[in-house]
Structures are given as structure tokens and as C-alpha cells.
Design an enzyme around this catalytic site. Structure first.
Site, PDB file in Angstrom:
ATOM      1  N   LYS A   1       0.824  -1.212   0.000  1.00 30.44           N
ATOM      2  CA  LYS A   1       0.000   0.000   0.000  1.00 30.44           C
ATOM      3  C   LYS A   1       0.860   1.265   0.000  1.00 30.44           C
ATOM      4  O   LYS A   1       0.586   2.203  -0.729  1.00 30.44           O
ATOM      5  CB  LYS A   1      -0.932   0.032   1.227  1.00 30.44           C
ATOM      6  CG  LYS A   1      -1.893  -1.150   1.318  1.00 30.44           C
ATOM      7  CD  LYS A   1      -2.917  -0.972   2.440  1.00 30.44           C
ATOM      8  CE  LYS A   1      -2.333  -0.961   3.841  1.00 30.44           C
ATOM      9  NZ  LYS A   1      -1.701  -2.236   4.247  1.00 30.44           N
TER      10      LYS A   1
ATOM     11  N   ARG B   1      -9.736   0.344   8.632  1.00 30.47           N
ATOM     12  CA  ARG B   1      -9.313  -1.021   8.945  1.00 30.47           C
ATOM     13  C   ARG B   1     -10.426  -1.821   9.611  1.00 30.47           C
ATOM     14  O   ARG B   1     -10.221  -2.997   9.906  1.00 30.47           O
ATOM     15  CB  ARG B   1      -8.125  -0.964   9.900  1.00 30.47           C
ATOM     16  CG  ARG B   1      -6.760  -1.082   9.212  1.00 30.47           C
ATOM     17  CD  ARG B   1      -5.729  -0.949  10.305  1.00 30.47           C
ATOM     18  NE  ARG B   1      -4.477  -1.577  10.000  1.00 30.47           N
ATOM     19  CZ  ARG B   1      -3.408  -0.952   9.522  1.00 30.47           C
ATOM     20  NH1 ARG B   1      -3.471   0.319   9.212  1.00 30.47           N
ATOM     21  NH2 ARG B   1      -2.275  -1.604   9.348  1.00 30.47           N
TER      22      ARG B   1
ATOM     23  N   ARG C   1      11.530  -6.531   5.265  1.00 28.54           N
ATOM     24  CA  ARG C   1      11.416  -5.095   5.543  1.00 28.54           C
ATOM     25  C   ARG C   1      11.954  -4.791   6.937  1.00 28.54           C
ATOM     26  O   ARG C   1      12.602  -3.776   7.153  1.00 28.54           O
ATOM     27  CB  ARG C   1       9.953  -4.651   5.408  1.00 28.54           C
ATOM     28  CG  ARG C   1       9.765  -3.158   5.578  1.00 28.54           C
ATOM     29  CD  ARG C   1       8.352  -2.726   5.269  1.00 28.54           C
ATOM     30  NE  ARG C   1       7.466  -2.915   6.413  1.00 28.54           N
ATOM     31  CZ  ARG C   1       6.158  -2.647   6.394  1.00 28.54           C
ATOM     32  NH1 ARG C   1       5.581  -2.207   5.296  1.00 28.54           N
ATOM     33  NH2 ARG C   1       5.419  -2.834   7.472  1.00 28.54           N
TER      34      ARG C   1
ATOM     35  N   ARG D   1      11.193  -0.649  12.157  1.00 32.18           N
ATOM     36  CA  ARG D   1       9.869  -0.712  12.788  1.00 32.18           C
ATOM     37  C   ARG D   1       9.818  -1.847  13.792  1.00 32.18           C
ATOM     38  O   ARG D   1      10.057  -3.002  13.455  1.00 32.18           O
ATOM     39  CB  ARG D   1       8.782  -0.904  11.712  1.00 32.18           C
ATOM     40  CG  ARG D   1       8.366   0.393  11.071  1.00 32.18           C
ATOM     41  CD  ARG D   1       7.304   0.189  10.025  1.00 32.18           C
ATOM     42  NE  ARG D   1       6.103  -0.485  10.502  1.00 32.18           N
ATOM     43  CZ  ARG D   1       4.964  -0.500   9.829  1.00 32.18           C
ATOM     44  NH1 ARG D   1       4.868   0.116   8.674  1.00 32.18           N
ATOM     45  NH2 ARG D   1       3.917  -1.136  10.314  1.00 32.18           N
TER      46      ARG D   1
ATOM     47  N   ARG E   1      -0.398  -9.234  13.425  1.00 38.67           N
ATOM     48  CA  ARG E   1      -0.992  -8.228  12.532  1.00 38.67           C
ATOM     49  C   ARG E   1      -1.789  -8.894  11.410  1.00 38.67           C
ATOM     50  O   ARG E   1      -2.841  -8.406  11.017  1.00 38.67           O
ATOM     51  CB  ARG E   1       0.108  -7.328  11.951  1.00 38.67           C
ATOM     52  CG  ARG E   1       0.635  -6.339  12.997  1.00 38.67           C
ATOM     53  CD  ARG E   1       2.023  -5.828  12.643  1.00 38.67           C
ATOM     54  NE  ARG E   1       2.068  -5.036  11.438  1.00 38.67           N
ATOM     55  CZ  ARG E   1       3.172  -4.876  10.703  1.00 38.67           C
ATOM     56  NH1 ARG E   1       4.312  -5.447  11.056  1.00 38.67           N
ATOM     57  NH2 ARG E   1       3.139  -4.137   9.628  1.00 38.67           N
TER      58      ARG E   1
HETATM   59  P1  AMP Z   1       0.590   0.399   9.227  1.00 38.09           P
HETATM   60  O1  AMP Z   1       1.760   1.308   9.091  1.00 38.09           O
HETATM   61  O2  AMP Z   1      -0.582   0.817   8.368  1.00 38.09           O
HETATM   62  O3  AMP Z   1       0.960  -1.052   9.016  1.00 38.09           O
HETATM   63  O4  AMP Z   1       0.071   0.517  10.737  1.00 38.09           O
HETATM   64  C1  AMP Z   1       0.887   0.127  11.833  1.00 38.09           C
HETATM   65  C2  AMP Z   1       0.038  -0.044  13.065  1.00 38.09           C
HETATM   66  O5  AMP Z   1      -0.612   1.189  13.390  1.00 38.09           O
HETATM   67  C3  AMP Z   1      -1.090  -1.065  12.952  1.00 38.09           C
HETATM   68  O6  AMP Z   1      -0.649  -2.391  13.201  1.00 38.09           O
HETATM   69  C4  AMP Z   1      -2.051  -0.558  14.037  1.00 38.09           C
HETATM   70  O7  AMP Z   1      -1.601  -0.905  15.325  1.00 38.09           O
HETATM   71  C5  AMP Z   1      -1.914   0.954  13.901  1.00 38.09           C
HETATM   72  N1  AMP Z   1      -2.904   1.511  12.940  1.00 38.09           N
HETATM   73  C6  AMP Z   1      -2.633   2.126  11.760  1.00 38.09           C
HETATM   74  N2  AMP Z   1      -3.762   2.492  11.138  1.00 38.09           N
HETATM   75  C7  AMP Z   1      -4.788   2.109  11.945  1.00 38.09           C
HETATM   76  C8  AMP Z   1      -6.200   2.163  11.854  1.00 38.09           C
HETATM   77  N3  AMP Z   1      -6.818   2.699  10.789  1.00 38.09           N
HETATM   78  N4  AMP Z   1      -6.922   1.663  12.890  1.00 38.09           N
HETATM   79  C9  AMP Z   1      -6.334   1.120  13.967  1.00 38.09           C
HETATM   80  N5  AMP Z   1      -5.014   0.994  14.112  1.00 38.09           N
HETATM   81  C10 AMP Z   1      -4.222   1.483  13.109  1.00 38.09           C
END
Ligand code: AMP
Length: 189
Positions: free
Chosen positions: A14, A89, A128, A134, A145
Site C-alpha cells: 500500500k 481497517r 522489511r 519498525r 498483525r
Molecule cells: P501500518 O503502518 O498501516 O501497518 O500501521 C501500523 C500499526 O498502526 C497497525 O498495526 C495498528 O496498530 C496501527 N494503525 C494504523 N492504522 C490504523 C487504523 N486505521 N486503525 C487502527 N489501528 C491502526
């Protein structure tokens, strides 16, 4: 103005594909994960709350995320378009996004879904993790996740299908080919 939701599991590409769309169309990019990581880096109260969920691979509560999303979106206006990456999400988040955009006399233009098998996702995320820095790109958290994705986020694909907005693209292969498939959907809107 276009509002594009880019959808898919962690590691589906994404962020990478959003960057290509930003370069091509000049859209603004909202990555809720990036917003939360910036809060953690700046040691804010929100960052501390977010960290406790992110480190376990869990989702931040909907009410908190919806507020963050609305203020981030408003800060980006006016613009040609916005790419929502990592939001929504959950179904309540998708409903809240629809309502938020309706209040601003607009709506989601298209949902672009990147389809990638779990085995490929795990491999990509482990790789990654070697360079991303991260904390959640380790094998245990990656599995949590993906589990959260399948249980809480994947059902949203059907939700967008019913809205007539779902467009599925194969998320493996050459980056340029994936991008071309996404652009074809956007150009048709
Ligand atoms: P990402 O960078 O999109 O993979 O997000 C990393 C982490 O941030 C996720 O595993 C969640 O813990 C949190 N997170 C990001 N976006 C959301 C969302 N829309 N709703 C809830 N948690 C989120």
C-alpha cells in the site's frame, strides 16, 4: 476531488503504491500508521497510547482513529485528491469515513485492493524488518498483525463490494505493472 482508499494486508504494498500514485497525480497521502509513528517519535500522549497497541500488533480503538483521520484530512484540503492508506481497517471506520466525507460533500471515489498471499506477505515483512527500524516488523508481531487483518479488516472488502467501490488488483509482480492497473481504475473514475 478524488478520495482513494488503498486496501490490503500489511506488506501488500500500500505504501509503495501510494508513493507512485502521489508522484503521478499529485494526490496527498494519509498513512495512519505514519501519523501514529510520528506521534510516538514526538513522545506525545497519543503516541504513548498508540505504541501500546502497535507493539502488540493490535488496532488502535476506532473512536481515537476516527478523530485523528478527520483532523489529518482537513489539514490537507484543498487538494486534487487524497489517498487513504491503512484507513479504514474496520467496518465502523469505513462507516465513519463515509459519513465524514458526506459532511464535506464528497465521498470515496474507489477502493483499490492489493491481493497478496500470506506466505509472500510474511516474507516481505520479515525482509522489511531488517531495514525499516519498525518495532512491529518482527515475526511474532507480523503474525499477530496478519491475524488482526483477516479477522477485523478483510471483511471490509465485502463492505466496499456492496458499496460498488471495490476494485481488486494482483499485488505481486513488477511494481510498474501493479501501478498501471491501479491507475487504470483511477483514470476510469
Ligand atoms: P501500518 O503502518 O498501516 O501497518 O500501521 C501500523 C500499526 O498502526 C497497525 O498495526 C495498528 O496498530 C496501527 N494503525 C494504523 N492504522 C490504523 C487504523 N486505521 N486503525 C487502527 N489501528 C491502526
Amino acid at each position: 476531488m478524488k478520495n482513494i482508499v488503498i486496501f490490503g494486508a500489511p506488506g501488500s504494498g500500500k505504501g509503495t503504491q501510494s508513493d507512485l500514485l502521489v508522484a503521478k497525480y499529485g494526490f496527498k497521502h494519509i498513512s495512519t500508521g505514519d501519523v501514529l509513528r510520528a506521534e510516538i517519535k514526538n513522545e506525545t500522549e497519543l503516541g504513548a497510547t498508540a505504541k501500546s497497541f502497535i507493539d502488540k500488533g493490535q488496532l488502535i480503538p476506532d473512536s481515537l482513529m476516527i478523530d485523528i483521520l478527520a483532523s489529518t484530512y482537513d489539514a490537507m484540503l484543498p487538494c486534487e485528491g487524497v489517498i487513504f492508506d491503512g484507513f479504514p481497517r474496520t467496518i465502523p471506520q469505513a462507516e465513519a469515513l463515509k459519513e465524514m466525507l458526506a459532511k464535506r460533500n464528497t465521498g470515496v471515489t474507489a477502493m483499490l485492493e492489493l491481493e497478496v498471499e500470506d506466505t509472500v506477505l510474511i516474507e516481505r515483512l520479515v525482509n522489511r524488518g531488517k531495514t525499516s527500524g519498525r518495532a512491529d516488523d518482527n515475526e511474532e508481531t507480523i503474525k499477530a498483525r496478519l491475524d488482526v487483518y483477516h479477522k477485523q479488516t478483510a471483511p471490509l472488502a465485502e463492505w466496499y463490494e456492496k458499496e460498488g467501490l471495490r476494485n481488486t488488483v494482483k499485488g505481486t509482480g513488477a511494481l510498474e505493472e501493479i501501478s498501471a492497473a491501479l491507475c487504470a481504475v483511477i483514470d476510469a473514475k
